[in-house]
Design a protein around this motif. Structure first.
Motif, PDB file in Angstrom:
ATOM      1  N   TYR A  14       4.979   0.498   1.693  1.00 61.17           N
ATOM      2  CA  TYR A  14       5.051  -0.595   3.111  1.00 61.17           C
ATOM      3  C   TYR A  14       5.113  -1.124   1.397  1.00 61.17           C
ATOM      4  O   TYR A  14       4.216  -1.769   0.779  1.00 61.17           O
ATOM      5  CB  TYR A  14       3.793  -0.365   3.519  1.00 61.17           C
ATOM      6  CG  TYR A  14       2.801   0.910   4.364  1.00 61.17           C
ATOM      7  CD1 TYR A  14       3.579   0.107   5.200  1.00 61.17           C
ATOM      8  CD2 TYR A  14       1.901   0.854   4.046  1.00 61.17           C
ATOM      9  CE1 TYR A  14       3.406   1.562   6.324  1.00 61.17           C
ATOM     10  CE2 TYR A  14       1.689   2.622   5.160  1.00 61.17           C
ATOM     11  CZ  TYR A  14       2.611   2.488   6.100  1.00 61.17           C
ATOM     12  OH  TYR A  14       2.374   3.294   7.087  1.00 61.17           O
TER      13      TYR A  14
ATOM     14  N   ASP B 175       6.483  -4.087   5.144  1.00 64.60           N
ATOM     15  CA  ASP B 175       4.964  -4.315   5.781  1.00 64.60           C
ATOM     16  C   ASP B 175       4.883  -6.352   5.464  1.00 64.60           C
ATOM     17  O   ASP B 175       5.821  -6.823   5.363  1.00 64.60           O
ATOM     18  CB  ASP B 175       4.762  -4.429   4.388  1.00 64.60           C
ATOM     19  CG  ASP B 175       3.276  -4.858   5.172  1.00 64.60           C
ATOM     20  OD1 ASP B 175       2.604  -5.535   6.018  1.00 64.60           O
ATOM     21  OD2 ASP B 175       1.975  -4.850   4.210  1.00 64.60           O
ATOM     22  N   GLN B 176       4.820  -6.698   6.748  1.00 67.82           N
ATOM     23  CA  GLN B 176       5.089  -8.257   7.027  1.00 67.82           C
ATOM     24  C   GLN B 176       3.819  -8.919   6.540  1.00 67.82           C
ATOM     25  O   GLN B 176       3.696  -9.989   7.289  1.00 67.82           O
ATOM     26  CB  GLN B 176       5.551  -8.592   8.760  1.00 67.82           C
ATOM     27  CG  GLN B 176       6.365  -7.272   8.743  1.00 67.82           C
ATOM     28  CD  GLN B 176       8.027  -8.076   8.579  1.00 67.82           C
ATOM     29  OE1 GLN B 176       7.845  -9.253   7.576  1.00 67.82           O
ATOM     30  NE2 GLN B 176       9.280  -7.467   7.953  1.00 67.82           N
ATOM     31  N   SER B 177       2.604  -8.221   6.405  1.00 60.90           N
ATOM     32  CA  SER B 177       1.476  -8.917   6.356  1.00 60.90           C
ATOM     33  C   SER B 177       1.165  -9.908   5.837  1.00 60.90           C
ATOM     34  O   SER B 177       0.759 -10.708   5.362  1.00 60.90           O
ATOM     35  CB  SER B 177       0.312  -7.874   5.843  1.00 60.90           C
ATOM     36  OG  SER B 177       0.677  -7.265   4.892  1.00 60.90           O
TER      37      SER B 177
ATOM     38  N   SER C  37       6.651  -5.036   0.791  1.00 56.51           N
ATOM     39  CA  SER C  37       6.617  -6.051   1.538  1.00 56.51           C
ATOM     40  C   SER C  37       7.253  -7.500   0.371  1.00 56.51           C
ATOM     41  O   SER C  37       7.347  -6.982  -0.855  1.00 56.51           O
ATOM     42  CB  SER C  37       5.217  -7.386   1.336  1.00 56.51           C
ATOM     43  OG  SER C  37       4.936  -8.495   1.766  1.00 56.51           O
TER      44      SER C  37
ATOM     45  N   SER D 256       1.563  -1.407  -0.221  1.00 51.64           N
ATOM     46  CA  SER D 256       0.152   0.070  -0.315  1.00 51.64           C
ATOM     47  C   SER D 256       0.880   1.140   0.345  1.00 51.64           C
ATOM     48  O   SER D 256       2.055   0.964   0.202  1.00 51.64           O
ATOM     49  CB  SER D 256      -1.360  -0.071   1.564  1.00 51.64           C
ATOM     50  OG  SER D 256      -0.122   0.093   2.350  1.00 51.64           O
TER      51      SER D 256
END
Length: 142
Positions: free
Chosen positions: A53, A98-100, A55, A40
């Motif tokens: 962000y 970002d770890q999502s 990943s 994002s």
């Protein structure tokens, strides 16, 4: 312009799309992992700053190297962003790990393991609980 306005949402989406293209196609830094995605983007209403962000699918060292590579290429990325998006100001970029996605994959594996254990327990429980001679099983109500 407010933070959650339609215009700001559109700008966030456009910056995210262009940032993904720039990272995927134009940066040649070997530190940047090929499994990098822009999750994002948040551009401030005054268009001065942007948080991206990022990943990275890989271990912690690959994530750190990718963020370092992106930070070192920040000027190039900003220049390319200015060419591709016609904004009054080109925002100053900040890259945040970002770890999502990794967290989602981890949770999915955990759910799969629990389901597998439940299936194993269910089949072994069914084998041991066969009805006796004349007894019938009561139907399950759902």
């Amino acid at each position: 312009m407010r933070k959650n306005s339609i215009k700001n949402t559109r700008i966030n989406g456009e910056v995210q799309k262009e940032l993904s293209n720039i990272i995927r196609n134009e940066i040649k830094d070997p530190r940047i992992s090929p499994m990098t995605s822009v999750v994002s983007v948040e551009v401030t209403p005054d268009l001065k700053y942007c948080k991206a962000y990022i990943s990275v699918l890989g271990d912690e060292q690959q994530q750190k190297d990718t963020i370092d590579g992106l930070k070192s290429a920040e000027g190039f990325i900003r220049k390319q962003l200015a060419h591709s998006i016609n904004l009054r100001n080109t925002p100053q970029l900040t890259f945040i790990a970002d770890q999502s996605i990794e967290y989602g994959i981890h949770m999915s594996h955990m759910i799969d393991e629990v389901n597998k254990k439940n299936q194993e327990m269910g089949t072994s429980a069914q084998e041991h609980s066969k009805p006796n001679d004349g007894e019938q099983e009561a139907p399950l109500l759902e």
